[in-house]
Design a protein around this motif. Sequence first.
Motif, PDB file in Angstrom:
ATOM      1  N   ILE A 248     -25.038  27.756  19.639  1.00 42.47           N
ATOM      2  CA  ILE A 248     -24.008  26.771  19.975  1.00 42.47           C
ATOM      3  C   ILE A 248     -24.666  25.414  20.222  1.00 42.47           C
ATOM      4  O   ILE A 248     -25.403  25.229  21.193  1.00 42.47           O
ATOM      5  CB  ILE A 248     -23.214  27.215  21.212  1.00 42.47           C
ATOM      6  CG1 ILE A 248     -22.512  28.543  20.928  1.00 42.47           C
ATOM      7  CG2 ILE A 248     -22.194  26.146  21.592  1.00 42.47           C
ATOM      8  CD1 ILE A 248     -21.812  29.132  22.137  1.00 42.47           C
ATOM      9  N   THR A 249     -24.412  24.491  19.334  1.00 45.56           N
ATOM     10  CA  THR A 249     -24.973  23.140  19.435  1.00 45.56           C
ATOM     11  C   THR A 249     -24.037  22.261  20.264  1.00 45.56           C
ATOM     12  O   THR A 249     -22.867  22.601  20.484  1.00 45.56           O
ATOM     13  CB  THR A 249     -25.121  22.529  18.046  1.00 45.56           C
ATOM     14  OG1 THR A 249     -23.822  22.354  17.478  1.00 45.56           O
ATOM     15  CG2 THR A 249     -25.970  23.423  17.140  1.00 45.56           C
ATOM     16  N   PRO A 250     -24.533  21.114  20.715  1.00 47.00           N
ATOM     17  CA  PRO A 250     -23.652  20.179  21.430  1.00 47.00           C
ATOM     18  C   PRO A 250     -22.440  19.767  20.590  1.00 47.00           C
ATOM     19  O   PRO A 250     -21.350  19.576  21.117  1.00 47.00           O
ATOM     20  CB  PRO A 250     -24.566  18.987  21.714  1.00 47.00           C
ATOM     21  CG  PRO A 250     -25.937  19.594  21.793  1.00 47.00           C
ATOM     22  CD  PRO A 250     -25.937  20.673  20.756  1.00 47.00           C
ATOM     23  N   GLU A 251     -22.639  19.654  19.281  1.00 41.91           N
ATOM     24  CA  GLU A 251     -21.530  19.279  18.399  1.00 41.91           C
ATOM     25  C   GLU A 251     -20.454  20.362  18.382  1.00 41.91           C
ATOM     26  O   GLU A 251     -19.254  20.057  18.403  1.00 41.91           O
ATOM     27  CB  GLU A 251     -22.047  19.038  16.970  1.00 41.91           C
ATOM     28  CG  GLU A 251     -22.916  17.807  16.793  1.00 41.91           C
ATOM     29  CD  GLU A 251     -24.331  17.999  17.345  1.00 41.91           C
ATOM     30  OE1 GLU A 251     -25.018  16.984  17.569  1.00 41.91           O
ATOM     31  OE2 GLU A 251     -24.738  19.171  17.569  1.00 41.91           O
ATOM     32  N   ILE A 252     -20.890  21.610  18.349  1.00 40.56           N
ATOM     33  CA  ILE A 252     -19.926  22.718  18.356  1.00 40.56           C
ATOM     34  C   ILE A 252     -19.169  22.750  19.680  1.00 40.56           C
ATOM     35  O   ILE A 252     -17.934  22.913  19.712  1.00 40.56           O
ATOM     36  CB  ILE A 252     -20.643  24.057  18.111  1.00 40.56           C
ATOM     37  CG1 ILE A 252     -21.106  24.160  16.656  1.00 40.56           C
ATOM     38  CG2 ILE A 252     -19.726  25.236  18.457  1.00 40.56           C
ATOM     39  CD1 ILE A 252     -21.927  25.390  16.336  1.00 40.56           C
ATOM     40  N   ARG A 253     -19.881  22.547  20.791  1.00 45.91           N
ATOM     41  CA  ARG A 253     -19.205  22.541  22.099  1.00 45.91           C
ATOM     42  C   ARG A 253     -18.167  21.419  22.163  1.00 45.91           C
ATOM     43  O   ARG A 253     -17.059  21.609  22.668  1.00 45.91           O
ATOM     44  CB  ARG A 253     -20.233  22.353  23.220  1.00 45.91           C
ATOM     45  CG  ARG A 253     -21.099  23.566  23.473  1.00 45.91           C
ATOM     46  CD  ARG A 253     -21.877  23.418  24.769  1.00 45.91           C
ATOM     47  NE  ARG A 253     -22.867  24.460  24.903  1.00 45.91           N
ATOM     48  CZ  ARG A 253     -22.586  25.696  25.306  1.00 45.91           C
ATOM     49  NH1 ARG A 253     -21.348  26.020  25.613  1.00 45.91           N
ATOM     50  NH2 ARG A 253     -23.569  26.585  25.403  1.00 45.91           N
ATOM     51  N   ALA A 254     -18.533  20.250  21.645  1.00 48.31           N
ATOM     52  CA  ALA A 254     -17.621  19.105  21.680  1.00 48.31           C
ATOM     53  C   ALA A 254     -16.389  19.378  20.817  1.00 48.31           C
ATOM     54  O   ALA A 254     -15.260  19.029  21.192  1.00 48.31           O
ATOM     55  CB  ALA A 254     -18.345  17.854  21.205  1.00 48.31           C
ATOM     56  N   ARG A 255     -16.616  19.991  19.656  1.00 47.74           N
ATOM     57  CA  ARG A 255     -15.492  20.289  18.757  1.00 47.74           C
ATOM     58  C   ARG A 255     -14.522  21.274  19.417  1.00 47.74           C
ATOM     59  O   ARG A 255     -13.304  21.096  19.360  1.00 47.74           O
ATOM     60  CB  ARG A 255     -16.048  20.860  17.453  1.00 47.74           C
ATOM     61  CG  ARG A 255     -15.028  20.921  16.310  1.00 47.74           C
ATOM     62  CD  ARG A 255     -15.682  21.454  15.048  1.00 47.74           C
ATOM     63  NE  ARG A 255     -16.876  20.682  14.715  1.00 47.74           N
ATOM     64  CZ  ARG A 255     -18.041  21.225  14.386  1.00 47.74           C
ATOM     65  NH1 ARG A 255     -18.170  22.548  14.360  1.00 47.74           N
ATOM     66  NH2 ARG A 255     -19.064  20.459  14.094  1.00 47.74           N
ATOM     67  N   VAL A 256     -15.069  22.294  20.036  1.00 50.99           N
ATOM     68  CA  VAL A 256     -14.221  23.287  20.708  1.00 50.99           C
ATOM     69  C   VAL A 256     -13.497  22.659  21.889  1.00 50.99           C
ATOM     70  O   VAL A 256     -12.317  22.922  22.127  1.00 50.99           O
ATOM     71  CB  VAL A 256     -15.060  24.504  21.147  1.00 50.99           C
ATOM     72  CG1 VAL A 256     -14.247  25.415  22.081  1.00 50.99           C
ATOM     73  CG2 VAL A 256     -15.534  25.286  19.928  1.00 50.99           C
ATOM     74  N   ALA A 257     -14.196  21.817  22.623  1.00 42.86           N
ATOM     75  CA  ALA A 257     -13.570  21.146  23.775  1.00 42.86           C
ATOM     76  C   ALA A 257     -12.375  20.316  23.330  1.00 42.86           C
ATOM     77  O   ALA A 257     -11.333  20.284  24.002  1.00 42.86           O
ATOM     78  CB  ALA A 257     -14.594  20.270  24.494  1.00 42.86           C
ATOM     79  N   ARG A 258     -12.511  19.636  22.185  1.00 41.47           N
ATOM     80  CA  ARG A 258     -11.396  18.833  21.679  1.00 41.47           C
ATOM     81  C   ARG A 258     -10.211  19.711  21.281  1.00 41.47           C
ATOM     82  O   ARG A 258      -9.050  19.371  21.546  1.00 41.47           O
ATOM     83  CB  ARG A 258     -11.854  17.999  20.480  1.00 41.47           C
ATOM     84  CG  ARG A 258     -12.755  16.815  20.846  1.00 41.47           C
ATOM     85  CD  ARG A 258     -12.895  15.850  19.691  1.00 41.47           C
ATOM     86  NE  ARG A 258     -13.527  16.462  18.524  1.00 41.47           N
ATOM     87  CZ  ARG A 258     -14.846  16.488  18.318  1.00 41.47           C
ATOM     88  NH1 ARG A 258     -15.682  15.948  19.208  1.00 41.47           N
ATOM     89  NH2 ARG A 258     -15.336  17.039  17.226  1.00 41.47           N
ATOM     90  N   GLN A 259     -10.513  20.846  20.668  1.00 40.76           N
ATOM     91  CA  GLN A 259      -9.431  21.761  20.279  1.00 40.76           C
ATOM     92  C   GLN A 259      -8.716  22.317  21.512  1.00 40.76           C
ATOM     93  O   GLN A 259      -7.489  22.439  21.513  1.00 40.76           O
ATOM     94  CB  GLN A 259      -9.989  22.902  19.425  1.00 40.76           C
ATOM     95  CG  GLN A 259     -10.397  22.464  18.019  1.00 40.76           C
ATOM     96  CD  GLN A 259     -10.886  23.629  17.193  1.00 40.76           C
ATOM     97  OE1 GLN A 259     -11.908  24.245  17.505  1.00 40.76           O
ATOM     98  NE2 GLN A 259     -10.167  23.950  16.130  1.00 40.76           N
ATOM     99  N   LEU A 260      -9.476  22.633  22.528  1.00 43.06           N
ATOM    100  CA  LEU A 260      -8.869  23.144  23.759  1.00 43.06           C
ATOM    101  C   LEU A 260      -8.018  22.076  24.429  1.00 43.06           C
ATOM    102  O   LEU A 260      -6.947  22.368  24.976  1.00 43.06           O
ATOM    103  CB  LEU A 260      -9.957  23.636  24.718  1.00 43.06           C
ATOM    104  CG  LEU A 260     -10.703  24.903  24.276  1.00 43.06           C
ATOM    105  CD1 LEU A 260     -11.868  25.175  25.216  1.00 43.06           C
ATOM    106  CD2 LEU A 260      -9.764  26.108  24.227  1.00 43.06           C
ATOM    107  N   GLU A 261      -8.485  20.838  24.377  1.00 40.10           N
ATOM    108  CA  GLU A 261      -7.699  19.740  24.949  1.00 40.10           C
ATOM    109  C   GLU A 261      -6.372  19.580  24.216  1.00 40.10           C
ATOM    110  O   GLU A 261      -5.328  19.336  24.831  1.00 40.10           O
ATOM    111  CB  GLU A 261      -8.499  18.433  24.878  1.00 40.10           C
ATOM    112  CG  GLU A 261      -9.642  18.355  25.883  1.00 40.10           C
ATOM    113  CD  GLU A 261     -10.477  17.096  25.701  1.00 40.10           C
ATOM    114  OE1 GLU A 261     -10.122  16.271  24.818  1.00 40.10           O
ATOM    115  OE2 GLU A 261     -11.481  16.938  26.425  1.00 40.10           O
ATOM    116  N   LYS A 262      -6.408  19.710  22.910  1.00 37.78           N
ATOM    117  CA  LYS A 262      -5.177  19.617  22.128  1.00 37.78           C
ATOM    118  C   LYS A 262      -4.222  20.748  22.492  1.00 37.78           C
ATOM    119  O   LYS A 262      -3.010  20.536  22.612  1.00 37.78           O
ATOM    120  CB  LYS A 262      -5.496  19.657  20.635  1.00 37.78           C
ATOM    121  CG  LYS A 262      -6.161  18.406  20.098  1.00 37.78           C
ATOM    122  CD  LYS A 262      -6.430  18.532  18.605  1.00 37.78           C
ATOM    123  CE  LYS A 262      -7.114  17.280  18.059  1.00 37.78           C
ATOM    124  NZ  LYS A 262      -7.379  17.401  16.600  1.00 37.78           N
TER     125      LYS A 262
END
Length: 353
Positions: A325-339
């Motif tokens: 899990i890279t920082p980019e993957i964490r950020a992408r998932v965080a954005r999806q969860l926010e949506k």
Amino acid sequence: MRHLFLCATLLLAAPFVPTHAQTEVRDVEPDDLASARAAYLEARYKEAMELARPHAERGHAEAQMLLGSLYTNGHGVTADTDEGARWFSLAAAQGNADAQYLYGMLLEYGGVKGASSEKARESFLAAARQGHLPAQTELGMMLAAGNGGPKDLASAADWFETAAAQGDANAQYYLATLLARGSGRPANQAEAARLFTLSADQGHEEANYRLGLMLQDGAGIEKDAVAAARRFRAAAERGLPDAQASLGLAYLNGEGVERNDTFAAKWFAEAALRGNAQAQEHLARRFFLGQGVTRDITAALLWHSLAERGGITDETLKNAMEPEITPEIRARVARQLEKLDAGRPSSPSTGAD
């Protein structure tokens, strides 16, 4: 939601199919009331109202039922559940069992003025005593939950039994549920399985699921993995998340069906999208392993995160994913969860498109 849909469905039919004891103002039905019924069935609602209203105002119970249906469903008039309830209450006061039931439904689920669970329970009781099957089931539910009065599981079981004996699928399901856990009646797994079968064979999805579990475990019925999978499928195809998750497990483990990772992922995805945390965790594992879906660490982390929110944590999977899990993957998932939290469409990957 089940109650409101059921109410809306029966509101359409009840005025025209009186099946229970009722008190009528007159023995001979006026010709124009028969014409009003025909107009209703042909969706000529304004004509139906014009023909029925004079008789309703003179106290004809069936005409009052017809007006109650028109106002509640918004047929030929602006929907007005309060006005619908008023007409149902007038017919109910004459002893019309259908009206008593429908009035009770609006009191309990329709949000009408002056509504209360106590009044709803009284109305269901009046209809139930006349042999109205849906009212008997609703009364049993209120007694089992303690809505509108004291909780009484024994009486709830009695009313469920009365309706179940006459073929009501919901009553069969609720009575089976009580018997399976020994509530209101001594536990009886064999009788619970019999009742779940009767209900399931009428298309009751929860009964199909519960029967599948009993067949899977051999509880009260002979163990049969093939029959269990068949019952899970019947409920899964009706959109029941727990059954979809169970069918996914059946395909994953080859229990009662031929093992198939793709079908397992498909049914986990169906259940996961409906919020089933166990299915979300299974789907996360499928994405991490690339079994039945294309391997996707982002999707695995997303579904794992959603499962954790639902109270399911797979530490083994979490630890296995961590190095990838890279920082980019964490950020992408965080954005999806926010949506998702904001209620905006995010289209989480299911691999089952």
